[in-house]
Write a protein that holds these residues in place. Structure first.
Motif, PDB file in Angstrom:
ATOM      1  N   GLU A  23       0.826  -1.202   0.000  1.00 25.73           N
ATOM      2  CA  GLU A  23       0.000   0.000   0.000  1.00 25.73           C
ATOM      3  C   GLU A  23       0.862   1.256   0.000  1.00 25.73           C
ATOM      4  OE1 GLU A  23      -3.892  -1.530   2.522  1.00 25.73           O
ATOM      5  OE2 GLU A  23      -2.349  -0.336   3.484  1.00 25.73           O
ATOM      6  N   ASP A  24       0.510   2.155  -0.865  1.00 18.17           N
ATOM      7  CA  ASP A  24       1.146   3.460  -0.767  1.00 18.17           C
ATOM      8  C   ASP A  24       0.277   4.327   0.131  1.00 18.17           C
ATOM      9  OD1 ASP A  24      -1.047   4.208  -2.276  1.00 18.17           O
ATOM     10  OD2 ASP A  24       0.082   4.318  -4.158  1.00 18.17           O
ATOM     11  N   ALA A  25       0.652   5.570   0.346  1.00 15.10           N
ATOM     12  CA  ALA A  25      -0.052   6.437   1.285  1.00 15.10           C
ATOM     13  C   ALA A  25      -1.507   6.651   0.871  1.00 15.10           C
ATOM     14  CB  ALA A  25       0.676   7.778   1.368  1.00 15.10           C
ATOM     15  N   GLU A  26      -1.768   6.839  -0.429  1.00 14.30           N
ATOM     16  CA  GLU A  26      -3.129   7.094  -0.893  1.00 14.30           C
ATOM     17  C   GLU A  26      -4.006   5.857  -0.721  1.00 14.30           C
ATOM     18  OE1 GLU A  26      -6.257   9.298  -2.178  1.00 14.30           O
ATOM     19  OE2 GLU A  26      -4.219   9.963  -1.689  1.00 14.30           O
TER      20      GLU A  26
ATOM     21  N   LYS B 143      -4.984   5.409   2.828  1.00 14.81           N
ATOM     22  CA  LYS B 143      -6.015   6.363   3.227  1.00 14.81           C
ATOM     23  C   LYS B 143      -7.395   5.901   2.771  1.00 14.81           C
ATOM     24  CE  LYS B 143      -7.362  11.210   2.764  1.00 14.81           C
ATOM     25  NZ  LYS B 143      -7.008  12.538   2.129  1.00 14.81           N
ATOM     26  N   VAL B 144      -7.476   5.431   1.514  1.00 11.20           N
ATOM     27  CA  VAL B 144      -8.748   4.938   0.971  1.00 11.20           C
ATOM     28  C   VAL B 144      -9.240   3.735   1.759  1.00 11.20           C
ATOM     29  CG1 VAL B 144      -9.843   3.854  -1.032  1.00 11.20           C
ATOM     30  CG2 VAL B 144      -8.316   5.818  -1.356  1.00 11.20           C
TER      31      VAL B 144
END
Length: 217
Positions: free
Chosen positions: A103-106, A109-110
């Motif tokens: 997972e990246d940061a976005e 968040k989702v």
């Protein structure tokens, strides 16, 4: 029971006439026949069709849990098929086992937002309301008692959680009839003993009241 096209005014009028002395499409409690008929009605009947409107609102009040307790399969009238499908897709989109490393940061968040929305939706799950279907035998004093007035005063009793249903006159003997009337009550709001006492207060018409049938729904 066929009523024609229930998306037309003619069909709804036929349904209203049918429900004039009945609470359900078939029998003394909600059944699959009510849900099948409900699904054919495109919108709530108008106030000029009180019997159809009463039935429509009553059927719409049942949650999926209540339908299951009655042995009825299918979606609750409280939710449209579109809403149900969307909710199922929302649940499928929640991946509780996604790898943090991928997972990246976005994406994180989702995922967090979806988990929060999922938890909120579960917490707002409607509470199951316990109800009972009751058939009462209301006995008059003699064959001179005005049975229409007896039924009128019985139905005049109003309580939060009480819905009157179909009724009929049943012969007792010697020309005397008793009023057999059905009602549905919310167990947490209506005391059956109190309801019986309220009916028996109409002493000019009512000799006694017996419970002919009592079923949890």
């Amino acid at each position: 029971m066929a009523f024609g096209d229930l998306k037309t005014e003619k069909g709804i009028k036929e349904l209203n006439s049918f429900l004039e002395d009945k609470s359900y499409i078939s029998g003394y409690q909600l059944s699959q026949a009510d849900l099948d008929t409900f699904s054919q009605v495109s919108k709530a009947p108008g106030a000029n069709l009180p019997h159809a409107l009463r039935w429509y609102n009553h059927v719409k009040s049942y949650s999926a849990e209540e339908l299951k307790s009655l042995g009825i399969t299918g979606a609750s009238p409280l939710k449209s098929a579109t809403t149900t499908t969307a909710s199922a897709n929302d649940d499928d989109d929640v991946d509780l086992f996604a790898s943090d490393e991928e997972e990246d940061a976005e994406a994180a968040k989702v995922r967090e937002e979806r988990l929060k929305a999922y938890a909120e939706k579960k917490s707002k799950k409607p509470e199951l309301i316990a109800k009972s279907s009751i058939v009462l035998d209301v006995k008059p004093w003699d064959d001179e008692t005005d049975m229409k007035e007896l039924e009128k005063v019985t139905r005049s009793i109003e309580m939060d959680g009480l819905v009157w249903g179909a009724s009929k006159l049943m012969p007792v003997g010697y020309g005397i009839n008793k009023l057999q009337i059905m009602c549905v009550v919310e167990d947490a709001k209506v005391s059956v003993d109190e309801l019986v006492e309220e009916i028996e207060k109409f002493e000019d018409f009512v000799q006694s009241v017996d419970i002919a049938a009592f079923n949890k729904i």
